[in-house]
Design a protein around this motif. Structure first.
Motif, PDB file in Angstrom:
ATOM      1  N   LYS A 113      29.109 -27.799  32.551  1.00 11.87           N
ATOM      2  CA  LYS A 113      28.857 -27.398  34.217  1.00 11.87           C
ATOM      3  C   LYS A 113      27.801 -26.509  33.570  1.00 11.87           C
ATOM      4  CE  LYS A 113      32.362 -25.731  36.309  1.00 11.87           C
ATOM      5  NZ  LYS A 113      33.270 -25.733  37.218  1.00 11.87           N
TER       6      LYS A 113
ATOM      7  N   ARG B 103      26.730 -33.086  34.019  1.00 17.22           N
ATOM      8  CA  ARG B 103      26.771 -31.831  34.906  1.00 17.22           C
ATOM      9  C   ARG B 103      28.073 -32.507  35.432  1.00 17.22           C
ATOM     10  NH1 ARG B 103      24.771 -28.466  31.743  1.00 17.22           N
ATOM     11  NH2 ARG B 103      23.323 -27.673  31.989  1.00 17.22           N
ATOM     12  N   GLY B 104      29.220 -31.550  35.171  1.00 16.32           N
ATOM     13  CA  GLY B 104      30.584 -31.303  36.253  1.00 16.32           C
ATOM     14  C   GLY B 104      31.552 -31.392  35.074  1.00 16.32           C
ATOM     15  N   PRO B 105      33.007 -31.384  35.552  1.00 14.26           N
ATOM     16  CA  PRO B 105      33.054 -31.532  36.497  1.00 14.26           C
ATOM     17  C   PRO B 105      32.916 -30.106  38.098  1.00 14.26           C
ATOM     18  CG  PRO B 105      35.181 -30.824  35.453  1.00 14.26           C
ATOM     19  CD  PRO B 105      34.071 -30.679  34.188  1.00 14.26           C
ATOM     20  N   TYR B 106      33.417 -30.609  38.790  1.00 15.11           N
ATOM     21  CA  TYR B 106      33.641 -30.318  40.415  1.00 15.11           C
ATOM     22  C   TYR B 106      35.093 -29.587  40.670  1.00 15.11           C
ATOM     23  CZ  TYR B 106      28.752 -30.173  38.875  1.00 15.11           C
ATOM     24  OH  TYR B 106      26.971 -30.274  39.047  1.00 15.11           O
TER      25      TYR B 106
ATOM     26  N   ASP C 202      34.166 -33.163  31.828  1.00 15.09           N
ATOM     27  CA  ASP C 202      35.171 -34.779  32.366  1.00 15.09           C
ATOM     28  C   ASP C 202      34.337 -35.294  31.000  1.00 15.09           C
ATOM     29  OD1 ASP C 202      35.668 -35.985  33.980  1.00 15.09           O
ATOM     30  OD2 ASP C 202      33.961 -35.638  35.212  1.00 15.09           O
TER      31      ASP C 202
END
Length: 398
Positions: free
Chosen positions: A340, A366-369, A376
């Motif tokens: 992120k 982009r992530g993880p959420y 990730d």
């Protein structure tokens, strides 16, 4: 005129009539008209009062009857006497009972007297019916001015009865699922506001994914510390039935009522080596081997930096081949990761805290959420440090 003629005339005046009365007595009576409940007859009565005239005709009046002129009035030739008998009406107006005396002879007339003659009122007896002397039972349902609000539209109606009758008058088609405030059986009152909500209950089915489980088995075919996935896990599918409730077309609640297994999940099986490792080579060969191992694993373990939980994505989750935040196509066989905060295109070293395995990855997404996770890892990157795992504690640095 001679005395003989005068005597003859006087004698003629005393002749008896056919009815046995003398002419003098007949000339002493008055011609009157007596009307009883609208039916008239002409009679001759002796001089006296209205009361005496009526009694002479066998007509008696009570406290609820009306007589015009008054009973004490003296009668004379041409007197018109009107007698209207009182009638008892047992009245029920919207469920409230009472008794009324009236000289009206028709239902229509008594409704007018009681101010209940609105043509929209419901009357239990024909309005043109006669009211007998013995009286009448009469029920009236009074029409009320009310408003009905349905589907955001308000309609004014005038109708007797209950809320259900008002909905009918407003053209609202309702069933037992619908909501009416007040309730359908509530008696209408003047100025009442009625709110109606259409309720639809529908059944819906949908397929949902069932996550596969994982298990491991020991094997002497692999060296201790090595692992191998022998059966790849596959998510199952269940068909769920839901009851959906809508108010005026808007979903207000849903409840799962049944679950049917469509496809069972396949458990992922990982073999874990138990075979003792081979003897250590000489220092020169050990150095060469160590150098080779570091190169394949991504370098020496990270001892500083950030420690957190890393997850994996790419295998059997539908993300392979999709776009990444960097614009390139996601390939889970490449050593990449999602973060992120870390810059896209930057490279970091990631170490599995449990076994020291290290891999170098490039940030391309982009992530993880999910709360508590920092990275990730692609399938290839996770397998490089924790084969077959989905979550692992890592330490990373650039």
């Amino acid at each position: 005129m001679s005395k003989v003629v005068a005597a003859a005339i006087a004698g003629a005046l005393t002749l008896t009539t056919a009815g046995g009365l003398t002419v003098a007595k007949v000339m002493d009576r008055a011609d009157v008209t007596i009307s009883v409940d609208g039916v008239s007859q002409q009679v001759k009565v002796r001089p006296g009062s209205v009361d005496q005239a009526l009694k002479a005709q066998g007509i008696s009046v009570g406290s609820h009857d009306t007589v015009q002129p008054a009973l004490a009035t003296k009668v004379a030739d041409g007197t018109y006497i009107a007698v209207n008998y009182g009638r008892k009406v047992n009245l029920d107006v919207d469920g409230t009972g009472s008794s009324r005396w009236t000289t009206a002879r028709t239902v229509s007339a008594v409704l007018q007297q009681l101010n209940l003659d609105n043509p929209k009122n419901i009357v239990s007896v024909s309005r043109s019916a006669q009211i007998p002397r013995k009286g009448l039972n009469l029920a009236v349902s009074v029409a009320r001015d009310v408003s009905v609000t349905a589907a955001g539209k308000t309609t004014k109606v005038t109708t007797p009865g209950t809320v259900a009758d008002a909905l009918d008058a407003a053209g609202v088609k309702y069933d037992s699922n619908d909501i009416s405030k007040p309730g359908l059986g509530t008696a209408l009152t003047e100025g009442m506001s009625i709110a109606w909500t259409k309720v639809d209950v529908k059944n819906s089915t949908k397929n949902v994914s069932v996550a596969y489980s994982k298990t491991s088995v020991d094997t002497s075919k692999l060296t201790k510390g090595d692992t191998k996935i022998t059966t790849q896990g596959v998510d199952g599918v269940n068909q769920e039935t839901w009851v959906m409730t809508y108010h005026d077309g808007k979903l207000v609640s849903q409840k799962r009522t049944a679950v049917k297994k469509v496809k069972a999940p396949v458990t992922q099986v990982t073999e874990v080596g138990t075979k003792a490792p081979a003897p250590k080579p000489s220092s020169s060969s050990s150095s060469s081997s160590s150098s080779s191992s570091s190169s394949s694993s991504g370098g020496s373990p990270v001892t500083g930096g950030t420690t957190c939980t890393a997850s994996t994505y790419g295998a059997n989750d539908g993300t392979a081949g999709g776009p990444t935040a960097s614009g390139e196509t996601f390939d889970p066989s490449q050593l990449t990761a999602a973060s992120k905060t870390l810059p896209l295109g930057s490279s970091i070293r990631v170490t599995n805290v449990a076994n020291g395995q290290t891999v170098t990855v490039r940030i391309n997404d982009r992530g993880p959420y999910v709360g508590g996770r920092c990275l990730d890892l692609s399938t290839a990157a996770m397998n490089a440090i924790a084969p077959g795992e989905g979550l692992v504690t890592v330490r990373y640095s650039s």
